[in-house]
Write a protein that holds these residues in place. Structure first.
Motif, PDB file in Angstrom:
ATOM      1  N   UNK A 269       0.827  -1.207   0.000  1.00  0.00           N
ATOM      2  CA  UNK A 269       0.000   0.000   0.000  1.00  0.00           C
ATOM      3  C   UNK A 269       0.864   1.261   0.000  1.00  0.00           C
ATOM      4  N   UNK A 270       1.991   1.221   0.679  1.00  0.00           N
ATOM      5  CA  UNK A 270       2.877   2.387   0.725  1.00  0.00           C
ATOM      6  C   UNK A 270       3.577   2.644  -0.602  1.00  0.00           C
ATOM      7  N   UNK A 271       3.673   1.640  -1.454  1.00  0.00           N
ATOM      8  CA  UNK A 271       4.352   1.784  -2.744  1.00  0.00           C
ATOM      9  C   UNK A 271       3.396   2.172  -3.878  1.00  0.00           C
ATOM     10  N   UNK A 272       2.104   2.107  -3.619  1.00  0.00           N
ATOM     11  CA  UNK A 272       1.128   2.354  -4.687  1.00  0.00           C
ATOM     12  C   UNK A 272       1.276   3.749  -5.292  1.00  0.00           C
ATOM     13  N   UNK A 273       1.473   4.765  -4.477  1.00  0.00           N
ATOM     14  CA  UNK A 273       1.555   6.139  -5.013  1.00  0.00           C
ATOM     15  C   UNK A 273       2.660   6.268  -6.057  1.00  0.00           C
TER      16      UNK A 273
ATOM     17  N   UNK B  90       4.150   3.754  -7.700  1.00  0.00           N
ATOM     18  CA  UNK B  90       3.852   2.859  -8.826  1.00  0.00           C
ATOM     19  C   UNK B  90       2.910   3.563  -9.796  1.00  0.00           C
ATOM     20  N   UNK B  91       1.900   4.238  -9.257  1.00  0.00           N
ATOM     21  CA  UNK B  91       0.984   5.008 -10.102  1.00  0.00           C
ATOM     22  C   UNK B  91       1.732   6.114 -10.843  1.00  0.00           C
ATOM     23  N   UNK B  92       2.603   6.808 -10.128  1.00  0.00           N
ATOM     24  CA  UNK B  92       3.363   7.911 -10.717  1.00  0.00           C
ATOM     25  C   UNK B  92       4.249   7.440 -11.874  1.00  0.00           C
ATOM     26  N   UNK B  93       4.934   6.317 -11.687  1.00  0.00           N
ATOM     27  CA  UNK B  93       5.897   5.858 -12.688  1.00  0.00           C
ATOM     28  C   UNK B  93       5.265   5.086 -13.835  1.00  0.00           C
TER      29      UNK B  93
ATOM     30  N   UNK C  32      11.972   3.330  -1.185  1.00  0.00           N
ATOM     31  CA  UNK C  32      10.892   2.355  -1.302  1.00  0.00           C
ATOM     32  C   UNK C  32      11.330   0.952  -0.932  1.00  0.00           C
ATOM     33  N   UNK C  33      12.599   0.663  -1.038  1.00  0.00           N
ATOM     34  CA  UNK C  33      13.091  -0.634  -0.605  1.00  0.00           C
ATOM     35  C   UNK C  33      12.690  -1.784  -1.492  1.00  0.00           C
ATOM     36  N   UNK C  34      12.242  -2.842  -0.870  1.00  0.00           N
ATOM     37  CA  UNK C  34      11.963  -4.089  -1.555  1.00  0.00           C
ATOM     38  C   UNK C  34      10.498  -4.166  -2.008  1.00  0.00           C
ATOM     39  N   UNK C  35      10.297  -4.831  -3.146  1.00  0.00           N
ATOM     40  CA  UNK C  35       8.961  -4.982  -3.719  1.00  0.00           C
ATOM     41  C   UNK C  35       8.526  -6.440  -3.677  1.00  0.00           C
ATOM     42  N   UNK C  36       7.231  -6.674  -3.446  1.00  0.00           N
ATOM     43  CA  UNK C  36       6.733  -8.040  -3.513  1.00  0.00           C
ATOM     44  C   UNK C  36       6.513  -8.456  -4.967  1.00  0.00           C
TER      45      UNK C  36
END
Length: 141
Positions: free
Chosen positions: A47-51, A53-56, A96-100
């Motif tokens: 959820x913290x990475x969604x913003x 991900x949407x931007x890029x 952002x660190x690590x992604x699932x």
């Protein structure tokens, strides 16, 4: 990855994709993106990475489907790997660190997804829509 595990991970899908908001109508296998096909796994976000991900990846989209996947089941089945993003694919993403990433033969459908919602840009940004999703309780921060 932080010490606390998420309750959910999320897959963002263009609104032009054939995804139903009715979970009972989700097929066993949804089409996966060309990026996922080329990578050999399904790219997910917390959820913290969604913003970002949407931007890029979805800056030109007006709306996207957000597929919510319960994390515990995927972890129990050893289908999730936490990996760093490839900087050349989307540029620097500091902090952002690590992604699932979902490694299950590119299968994404009713067995993995428990909820589908739509996020729509408001006033040219995703910020208000993300805030609304958090307040509505389906996007957990």
């Amino acid at each position: 990855m932080s010490d606390s595990k998420p309750n959910y991970v999320y897959k963002l899908v263009p609104s032009s994709s054939p995804v139903s908001l009715d979970i009972s109508e989700i097929p066993a296998n949804l089409p996966v993106s060309s990026l996922d096909q080329e990578s050999g796994f399904i790219h997910l976000s917390t959820s913290l990475q969604i913003a970002n991900t949407l931007k890029w990846f979805f800056a030109q989209d007006n709306s996207v489907f957000v597929l919510r996947l319960p994390y515990d089941k995927l972890e129990e089945e050893k289908l999730i790997r936490w990996e760093d993003p490839k900087a050349e694919a989307c540029g620097p993403r500091g902090g952002e660190g690590m992604f699932p990433h979902l490694y299950n033969g590119l299968k994404l459908g009713r067995d993995e997804v428990d909820l589908v919602k739509v996020l729509t840009q408001i006033d040219g940004t995703w910020d208000k829509s993300i805030e609304n999703a958090i307040n509505d309780g389906w996007l957990e921060y």
